[in-house]
Motif scaffolding. Structure first.
Motif, PDB file in Angstrom:
ATOM      1  N   PRO A 167      32.507  41.885  56.878  1.00 23.38           N
ATOM      2  CA  PRO A 167      31.763  40.831  56.337  1.00 23.38           C
ATOM      3  C   PRO A 167      32.220  40.408  54.946  1.00 23.38           C
ATOM      4  O   PRO A 167      32.052  39.099  54.492  1.00 23.38           O
ATOM      5  CB  PRO A 167      30.454  41.433  56.557  1.00 23.38           C
ATOM      6  CG  PRO A 167      30.540  42.851  56.811  1.00 23.38           C
ATOM      7  CD  PRO A 167      31.925  43.058  57.370  1.00 23.38           C
ATOM      8  N   MET A 168      32.623  41.554  54.058  1.00 26.45           N
ATOM      9  CA  MET A 168      32.678  41.078  52.659  1.00 26.45           C
ATOM     10  C   MET A 168      33.999  40.265  52.594  1.00 26.45           C
ATOM     11  O   MET A 168      34.045  39.257  51.730  1.00 26.45           O
ATOM     12  CB  MET A 168      32.766  42.659  51.870  1.00 26.45           C
ATOM     13  CG  MET A 168      31.299  43.034  51.591  1.00 26.45           C
ATOM     14  SD  MET A 168      30.274  42.112  50.737  1.00 26.45           S
ATOM     15  CE  MET A 168      30.470  42.483  49.142  1.00 26.45           C
ATOM     16  N   GLU A 169      35.101  40.478  53.253  1.00 27.58           N
ATOM     17  CA  GLU A 169      36.133  39.701  53.482  1.00 27.58           C
ATOM     18  C   GLU A 169      35.993  38.261  53.857  1.00 27.58           C
ATOM     19  O   GLU A 169      36.458  37.300  53.652  1.00 27.58           O
ATOM     20  CB  GLU A 169      37.306  40.359  54.450  1.00 27.58           C
ATOM     21  CG  GLU A 169      37.914  41.522  53.678  1.00 27.58           C
ATOM     22  CD  GLU A 169      38.526  41.224  52.311  1.00 27.58           C
ATOM     23  OE1 GLU A 169      39.147  40.373  52.361  1.00 27.58           O
ATOM     24  OE2 GLU A 169      38.339  42.146  51.354  1.00 27.58           O
ATOM     25  N   ILE A 170      34.897  38.231  55.071  1.00 30.56           N
ATOM     26  CA  ILE A 170      34.643  36.956  55.310  1.00 30.56           C
ATOM     27  C   ILE A 170      34.066  36.013  54.341  1.00 30.56           C
ATOM     28  O   ILE A 170      34.236  34.888  54.166  1.00 30.56           O
ATOM     29  CB  ILE A 170      33.370  36.949  56.641  1.00 30.56           C
ATOM     30  CG1 ILE A 170      34.363  37.545  57.688  1.00 30.56           C
ATOM     31  CG2 ILE A 170      32.781  35.659  57.052  1.00 30.56           C
ATOM     32  CD1 ILE A 170      33.486  37.994  59.087  1.00 30.56           C
ATOM     33  N   GLN A 173      36.513  35.126  51.718  1.00 23.52           N
ATOM     34  CA  GLN A 173      37.368  33.744  52.158  1.00 23.52           C
ATOM     35  C   GLN A 173      36.587  32.691  52.057  1.00 23.52           C
ATOM     36  O   GLN A 173      37.043  31.428  51.546  1.00 23.52           O
ATOM     37  CB  GLN A 173      37.894  34.231  53.637  1.00 23.52           C
ATOM     38  CG  GLN A 173      38.753  35.230  53.922  1.00 23.52           C
ATOM     39  CD  GLN A 173      38.768  35.531  55.285  1.00 23.52           C
ATOM     40  OE1 GLN A 173      38.615  34.673  56.324  1.00 23.52           O
ATOM     41  NE2 GLN A 173      39.680  36.732  55.603  1.00 23.52           N
ATOM     42  N   ASN A 174      35.337  32.469  52.568  1.00 24.36           N
ATOM     43  CA  ASN A 174      34.369  31.547  52.488  1.00 24.36           C
ATOM     44  C   ASN A 174      34.166  30.907  51.149  1.00 24.36           C
ATOM     45  O   ASN A 174      33.851  29.675  50.993  1.00 24.36           O
ATOM     46  CB  ASN A 174      33.387  31.538  53.466  1.00 24.36           C
ATOM     47  CG  ASN A 174      33.510  31.469  54.738  1.00 24.36           C
ATOM     48  OD1 ASN A 174      33.505  30.188  55.304  1.00 24.36           O
ATOM     49  ND2 ASN A 174      33.836  32.425  55.464  1.00 24.36           N
ATOM     50  N   ALA A 175      33.816  31.970  50.083  1.00 22.43           N
ATOM     51  CA  ALA A 175      33.517  31.568  48.946  1.00 22.43           C
ATOM     52  C   ALA A 175      34.660  31.128  47.974  1.00 22.43           C
ATOM     53  O   ALA A 175      34.260  30.751  46.746  1.00 22.43           O
ATOM     54  CB  ALA A 175      32.380  32.480  48.306  1.00 22.43           C
ATOM     55  N   GLY A 176      35.609  31.787  48.332  1.00 24.95           N
ATOM     56  CA  GLY A 176      36.860  31.673  47.382  1.00 24.95           C
ATOM     57  C   GLY A 176      36.916  32.580  46.318  1.00 24.95           C
ATOM     58  O   GLY A 176      37.044  32.228  45.290  1.00 24.95           O
ATOM     59  N   TYR A 243      27.162  29.141  52.404  1.00 24.26           N
ATOM     60  CA  TYR A 243      28.307  29.822  52.559  1.00 24.26           C
ATOM     61  C   TYR A 243      28.601  30.030  54.248  1.00 24.26           C
ATOM     62  O   TYR A 243      27.719  30.405  54.872  1.00 24.26           O
ATOM     63  CB  TYR A 243      28.559  30.919  52.111  1.00 24.26           C
ATOM     64  CG  TYR A 243      28.287  30.882  50.490  1.00 24.26           C
ATOM     65  CD1 TYR A 243      29.265  30.669  49.774  1.00 24.26           C
ATOM     66  CD2 TYR A 243      26.995  31.256  49.801  1.00 24.26           C
ATOM     67  CE1 TYR A 243      29.087  30.310  48.218  1.00 24.26           C
ATOM     68  CE2 TYR A 243      27.048  31.313  48.634  1.00 24.26           C
ATOM     69  CZ  TYR A 243      27.917  30.736  47.592  1.00 24.26           C
ATOM     70  OH  TYR A 243      27.596  30.678  46.373  1.00 24.26           O
ATOM     71  N   ASN A 244      29.807  29.667  54.586  1.00 28.36           N
ATOM     72  CA  ASN A 244      29.827  29.509  56.237  1.00 28.36           C
ATOM     73  C   ASN A 244      30.259  31.068  56.497  1.00 28.36           C
ATOM     74  O   ASN A 244      31.562  31.131  56.926  1.00 28.36           O
ATOM     75  CB  ASN A 244      30.751  28.582  56.664  1.00 28.36           C
ATOM     76  CG  ASN A 244      31.096  28.486  58.186  1.00 28.36           C
ATOM     77  OD1 ASN A 244      30.077  28.896  58.956  1.00 28.36           O
ATOM     78  ND2 ASN A 244      32.098  28.112  58.783  1.00 28.36           N
ATOM     79  N   ALA A 245      29.469  32.142  56.679  1.00 30.69           N
ATOM     80  CA  ALA A 245      29.782  33.304  56.729  1.00 30.69           C
ATOM     81  C   ALA A 245      28.638  34.006  57.693  1.00 30.69           C
ATOM     82  O   ALA A 245      27.510  34.148  57.218  1.00 30.69           O
ATOM     83  CB  ALA A 245      29.891  34.213  55.173  1.00 30.69           C
ATOM     84  N   GLU A 246      29.348  34.350  58.922  1.00 31.60           N
ATOM     85  CA  GLU A 246      28.318  35.198  59.878  1.00 31.60           C
ATOM     86  C   GLU A 246      29.000  36.510  60.383  1.00 31.60           C
ATOM     87  O   GLU A 246      30.096  36.482  60.480  1.00 31.60           O
ATOM     88  CB  GLU A 246      28.028  34.190  61.037  1.00 31.60           C
ATOM     89  CG  GLU A 246      27.368  32.965  60.844  1.00 31.60           C
ATOM     90  CD  GLU A 246      27.093  32.228  62.195  1.00 31.60           C
ATOM     91  OE1 GLU A 246      26.237  32.961  62.982  1.00 31.60           O
ATOM     92  OE2 GLU A 246      27.462  31.303  62.491  1.00 31.60           O
ATOM     93  N   TYR A 247      28.028  37.512  60.393  1.00 35.83           N
ATOM     94  CA  TYR A 247      28.754  38.706  61.052  1.00 35.83           C
ATOM     95  C   TYR A 247      27.563  39.709  61.532  1.00 35.83           C
ATOM     96  O   TYR A 247      26.430  39.600  60.877  1.00 35.83           O
ATOM     97  CB  TYR A 247      29.333  39.504  59.921  1.00 35.83           C
ATOM     98  CG  TYR A 247      30.076  40.742  60.544  1.00 35.83           C
ATOM     99  CD1 TYR A 247      31.263  40.756  61.188  1.00 35.83           C
ATOM    100  CD2 TYR A 247      29.418  42.112  60.294  1.00 35.83           C
ATOM    101  CE1 TYR A 247      31.646  42.140  61.603  1.00 35.83           C
ATOM    102  CE2 TYR A 247      29.944  43.364  60.721  1.00 35.83           C
ATOM    103  CZ  TYR A 247      31.263  43.023  61.412  1.00 35.83           C
ATOM    104  OH  TYR A 247      31.613  44.284  61.705  1.00 35.83           O
ATOM    105  N   ALA A 248      27.723  40.066  62.589  1.00 35.27           N
ATOM    106  CA  ALA A 248      26.581  40.995  63.077  1.00 35.27           C
ATOM    107  C   ALA A 248      27.110  42.454  63.467  1.00 35.27           C
ATOM    108  O   ALA A 248      28.292  42.639  64.041  1.00 35.27           O
ATOM    109  CB  ALA A 248      26.191  40.523  64.435  1.00 35.27           C
TER     110      ALA A 248
END
Length: 321
Positions: A167-170, A173-176, A243-248
Motif C-alpha cells: 500500500p505504501m508503494e501504491i 506511485q499515485n502521489a509522486g 490520491y487514487n490509492a486503494e488497498y485492503a
C-alpha cells in the motif's frame, strides 16, 4: 491369491482412511500465523483458534513463523502433510508473493495451487499511521514533506511485497513521492520501531494501531479504503484526500491442497462457527477490525479476484531487492 491380497490391502487402507476422516481430529491442530505476535494475522488467529478448538474438540495451537512478508509461514503450510492437522491464517500478501518471486527471479516460496482458501475473517483497508508528535497533521502535510525531501521519510513493513509494503508503494506511485522502505519480520516489530522513533510511518490494519491511537501515542492520517472506517470514523480516505490509492488487508484461513474433502469440510464448518461466534466477533471488533466473514465458495472467488488485481500492482512496483 496375490490379487486377492492386494485387493484386501486396498480395502483395508481405504476403510482406515475413511475412519480417520470420520473421526478427525484425533490430535491437536497447528495454526501457522506467518507473522510475529502483534499483527493482524495474530490478532485474528488467536480468537479464531480458540473457537475452532471448542468446535473440533482438539486444541488448535498457534505457531508464529514470521519473515519474508508472510512467505516463510505460507511456504511451511504449503509443504505440510495434507491431513488437516496444519492450517494457516494468511493475510493478503498471499496474493502477491508468488508473482513477486517471479519478478525477482527467485524460486517461488509457494504456489497459489498449493493452498486452498477455506474462510475469510476480516477485510480492512490499511491506515497510514505516524507518531502523535510527528509534524504531519494530514496526509497532505505528509505528501508535501515527502516531495520536499525525497527519501527522507522512512516507513516500516512486514517485508518486501508484504501487506505493509504494497500500500505504501501504491501511495508513492499515485502521489509522486519517494520514501525509504525499512522491512521488518512483521507488523508487531514495525509498530515497536515506529513508537520508538526508528521509523516515521507505517501502513497497517486498524487493529494493529488502534490501542496506540486511543492511548495518544499514534496518529492516523488516512486510510486506503472508501468512505469511513468503523473504528476510526473521523479519518479520511486517501481518495477523499485526492490520491487514487486503494488497498485492503484481509485475513483468511487456508489449508494445504490435497486435504481429503471430509476433513476440509470439517475444518470449514469449524471456521464458519468461529466466524459467527459472538465472542470472536467481539474480540476482533474491539481490536479495530470488524469481522467480514466469507465462507469457502465466496472466499475462493475473492482470492482469485485479488490475485488478478495484485498482479498489476506488483508489476508496477517492479523488482525490489
Amino acid at each position: 491369491m496375490h490379487r486377492r491380497a492386494a485387493l484386501t490391502a486396498v480395502l483395508l487402507a481405504t476403510s482406515g482412511l475413511a475412519a480417520a476422516q470420520a473421526t478427525f481430529p484425533t490430535r491437536p491442530i497447528t495454526m501457522i500465523v506467518p507473522f510475529p505476535p502483534g499483527g493482524l494475522a495474530d490478532t485474528v488467529g488467536r480468537p479464531v483458534a480458540e473457537a475452532m478448538s471448542r468446535n473440533l474438540g482438539q486444541p488448535v495451537v498457534i505457531e508464529n513463523r514470521g519473515g519474508a512478508g508472510g512467505g516463510i509461514g505460507l511456504a511451511a503450510a504449503a509443504k505440510a502433510p495434507p491431513d488437516g492437522y496444519t492450517i494457516v491464517m494468511a493475510l493478503s500478501s498471499y496474493s502477491v508473493l508468488p508473482e513477486a518471486d517471479a519478478i525477482i527471479g527467485r524460486q517461488q516460496m509457494y504456489s497459489y495451487q498449493a493452498l486452498r482458501p477455506i474462510a475469510r475473517f476480516t477485510a480492512d483497508p490499511t491506515v497510514l499511521a505516524v507518531r502523535a508528535d510527528a509534524p504531519w497533521k494530514t496526509v497532505k502535510d505528509f505528501v508535501d514533506d515527502a516531495k520536499k525531501r525525497p527519501g527522507a521519510i522512512n516507513y516500516g513493513s512486514s517485508g518486501n511485497y508484504g501487506t505493509m509494503h504494497v500500500p505504501m508503494e501504491i501511495l508513492a506511485q499515485n502521489a509522486g513521492i519517494k520514501m525509504t522502505h525499512v522491512p521488518f519480520t512483521g507488523a508487531g516489530p514495525a509498530i515497536v520501531a515506529l513508537l520508538g522513533g526508528q521509523i516515521d510511518a507505517v501502513s497497517t490494519g486498524p487493529a494493529t494501531v488502534l490501542q496506540h491511537v486511543k492511548g495518544g501515542k499514534l496518529r492516523v492520517l488516512a486510510h486506503w479504503g472508501n468512505g469511513h472506517l468503523e473504528a476510526l470514523p473521523n479519518v479520511p480516505s486517501l481518495k477523499d484526500s485526492g490520491y487514487n490509492a486503494e488497498y485492503a488487508q484481509w485475513s483468511g484461513l487456508f489449508i494445504p491442497a490435497g486435504v481429503p474433502e471430509p476433513v476440509a469440510q470439517r475444518l470449514r464448518a469449524a471456521a464458519r462457527a468461529a466466524g459467527n461466534d459472538p465472542k470472536v466477533r467481539e474480540v476482533i471488533g474491539n481490536a479495530g477490525s470488524p469481522v467480514m466473514f466469507q465462507d469457502t465458495p465466496d472466499f475462493e472467488k475473492y482470492v482469485q479476484d485479488d490475485v488478478r488485481r495484485m498482479h498489476d500492482v506488483v508489476h508496477k512496483i517492479g523488482k525490489v531487492e
